[in-house]
Design a protein around this motif. Structure first.
Motif, PDB file in Angstrom:
ATOM      1  N   GLY A   7      49.860  11.051   8.574  1.00 32.26           N
ATOM      2  CA  GLY A   7      49.805  12.106   9.572  1.00 32.26           C
ATOM      3  C   GLY A   7      50.291  11.620  10.917  1.00 32.26           C
ATOM      4  N   PRO A   8      50.686  12.561  11.775  1.00 32.13           N
ATOM      5  CA  PRO A   8      51.268  12.201  13.067  1.00 32.13           C
ATOM      6  C   PRO A   8      50.268  11.708  14.106  1.00 32.13           C
ATOM      7  CG  PRO A   8      51.081  14.572  12.897  1.00 32.13           C
ATOM      8  CD  PRO A   8      50.682  14.005  11.560  1.00 32.13           C
ATOM      9  N   GLY A   9      48.984  11.790  13.799  1.00 32.58           N
ATOM     10  CA  GLY A   9      47.974  11.343  14.761  1.00 32.58           C
ATOM     11  C   GLY A   9      47.131  12.476  15.300  1.00 32.58           C
ATOM     12  N   CYS A  10      47.171  13.619  14.640  1.00 29.22           N
ATOM     13  CA  CYS A  10      46.376  14.780  15.069  1.00 29.22           C
ATOM     14  C   CYS A  10      44.887  14.509  14.852  1.00 29.22           C
ATOM     15  CB  CYS A  10      46.813  16.017  14.291  1.00 29.22           C
ATOM     16  SG  CYS A  10      46.495  15.892  12.509  1.00 29.22           S
ATOM     17  N   LYS A  11      44.043  15.418  15.336  1.00 30.76           N
ATOM     18  CA  LYS A  11      42.597  15.197  15.225  1.00 30.76           C
ATOM     19  C   LYS A  11      42.138  15.160  13.767  1.00 30.76           C
ATOM     20  CE  LYS A  11      41.149  19.950  15.894  1.00 30.76           C
ATOM     21  NZ  LYS A  11      39.942  20.545  15.478  1.00 30.76           N
ATOM     22  N   ASN A  12      42.765  15.951  12.888  1.00 34.20           N
ATOM     23  CA  ASN A  12      42.386  15.912  11.475  1.00 34.20           C
ATOM     24  C   ASN A  12      42.775  14.591  10.829  1.00 34.20           C
ATOM     25  OD1 ASN A  12      41.133  18.409  11.347  1.00 34.20           O
ATOM     26  ND2 ASN A  12      43.017  19.481  10.821  1.00 34.20           N
ATOM     27  N   CYS A  13      43.919  14.043  11.233  1.00 32.56           N
ATOM     28  CA  CYS A  13      44.356  12.746  10.716  1.00 32.56           C
ATOM     29  C   CYS A  13      43.374  11.657  11.157  1.00 32.56           C
ATOM     30  CB  CYS A  13      45.759  12.414  11.211  1.00 32.56           C
ATOM     31  SG  CYS A  13      47.000  13.647  10.761  1.00 32.56           S
ATOM     32  N   GLN A  14      42.984  11.713  12.409  1.00 34.72           N
ATOM     33  CA  GLN A  14      42.034  10.733  12.945  1.00 34.72           C
ATOM     34  C   GLN A  14      40.675  10.875  12.265  1.00 34.72           C
ATOM     35  OE1 GLN A  14      42.764   8.161  15.114  1.00 34.72           O
ATOM     36  NE2 GLN A  14      40.716   7.471  14.544  1.00 34.72           N
ATOM     37  N   LYS A  15      40.262  12.109  12.010  1.00 37.91           N
ATOM     38  CA  LYS A  15      38.983  12.362  11.331  1.00 37.91           C
ATOM     39  C   LYS A  15      38.997  11.734   9.932  1.00 37.91           C
ATOM     40  CE  LYS A  15      36.056  16.208   9.846  1.00 37.91           C
ATOM     41  NZ  LYS A  15      35.899  17.658   9.845  1.00 37.91           N
ATOM     42  N   LEU A  16      40.100  11.909   9.210  1.00 40.79           N
ATOM     43  CA  LEU A  16      40.216  11.347   7.869  1.00 40.79           C
ATOM     44  C   LEU A  16      40.250   9.821   7.918  1.00 40.79           C
ATOM     45  CD1 LEU A  16      40.453  11.839   4.862  1.00 40.79           C
ATOM     46  CD2 LEU A  16      42.911  12.258   5.176  1.00 40.79           C
ATOM     47  N   TYR A  17      40.940   9.260   8.892  1.00 44.33           N
ATOM     48  CA  TYR A  17      41.005   7.808   9.072  1.00 44.33           C
ATOM     49  C   TYR A  17      39.608   7.255   9.335  1.00 44.33           C
ATOM     50  CZ  TYR A  17      42.269   3.278  11.078  1.00 44.33           C
ATOM     51  OH  TYR A  17      42.358   1.933  11.361  1.00 44.33           O
ATOM     52  N   LYS A  25      47.257   3.649   9.106  1.00 42.42           N
ATOM     53  CA  LYS A  25      47.785   4.957   9.471  1.00 42.42           C
ATOM     54  C   LYS A  25      49.297   4.925   9.272  1.00 42.42           C
ATOM     55  CE  LYS A  25      44.508   5.842  13.195  1.00 42.42           C
ATOM     56  NZ  LYS A  25      44.396   6.091  14.632  1.00 42.42           N
ATOM     57  N   VAL A  26      49.827   5.973   8.667  1.00 47.00           N
ATOM     58  CA  VAL A  26      51.264   6.141   8.528  1.00 47.00           C
ATOM     59  C   VAL A  26      51.627   7.358   9.365  1.00 47.00           C
ATOM     60  CG1 VAL A  26      53.166   6.578   6.924  1.00 47.00           C
ATOM     61  CG2 VAL A  26      51.246   5.146   6.213  1.00 47.00           C
ATOM     62  N   THR A  27      52.368   7.131  10.459  1.00 51.32           N
ATOM     63  CA  THR A  27      52.628   8.212  11.403  1.00 51.32           C
ATOM     64  C   THR A  27      54.090   8.637  11.485  1.00 51.32           C
ATOM     65  OG1 THR A  27      52.831   6.626  13.215  1.00 51.32           O
ATOM     66  CG2 THR A  27      50.647   7.589  12.847  1.00 51.32           C
ATOM     67  N   GLU A  28      54.991   7.834  10.957  1.00 53.92           N
ATOM     68  CA  GLU A  28      56.416   8.170  11.002  1.00 53.92           C
ATOM     69  C   GLU A  28      56.734   9.229   9.953  1.00 53.92           C
ATOM     70  OE1 GLU A  28      58.793   7.113  13.144  1.00 53.92           O
ATOM     71  OE2 GLU A  28      57.205   6.049  14.209  1.00 53.92           O
TER      72      GLU A  28
END
Length: 79
Positions: free
Chosen positions: A7-17, A35-38
């Protein structure tokens, strides 16, 4: 075990991380979480909607934030 949060770093991506880190700590297992953001790297897994979770190079979930129980089950299944 290798766990990737796509994920690009959104709040849902951070929550899952954060959830994945918490579960790994609770279970006391040895896992690398990254985290894979690209976009090109995310697309290489064949997913078009984030967040996504990849365990041992297999896409487990994409396009939603799974429950903590579901993530725990996925991790246990892939031990």
């Amino acid at each position: 075990m290798n766990i990737k949060i796509l994920g690009p770093g959104c709040k849902n991506c951070q929550k899952l991380y954060d959830m994945a880190n918490e579960i790994v700590e609770e279970l006391g297992i040895d896992a690398k979480i990254e985290k894979v953001t690209e976009f090109k790297d995310i697309a290489s897994y064949g997913i078009m909607k984030t967040p996504g979770i990849v365990i041992n190079e297999k896409v487990q979930v994409s396009g939603r934030v799974p429950s903590k129980k579901e993530v725990k089950e996925l991790i246990n299944k892939n031990l």
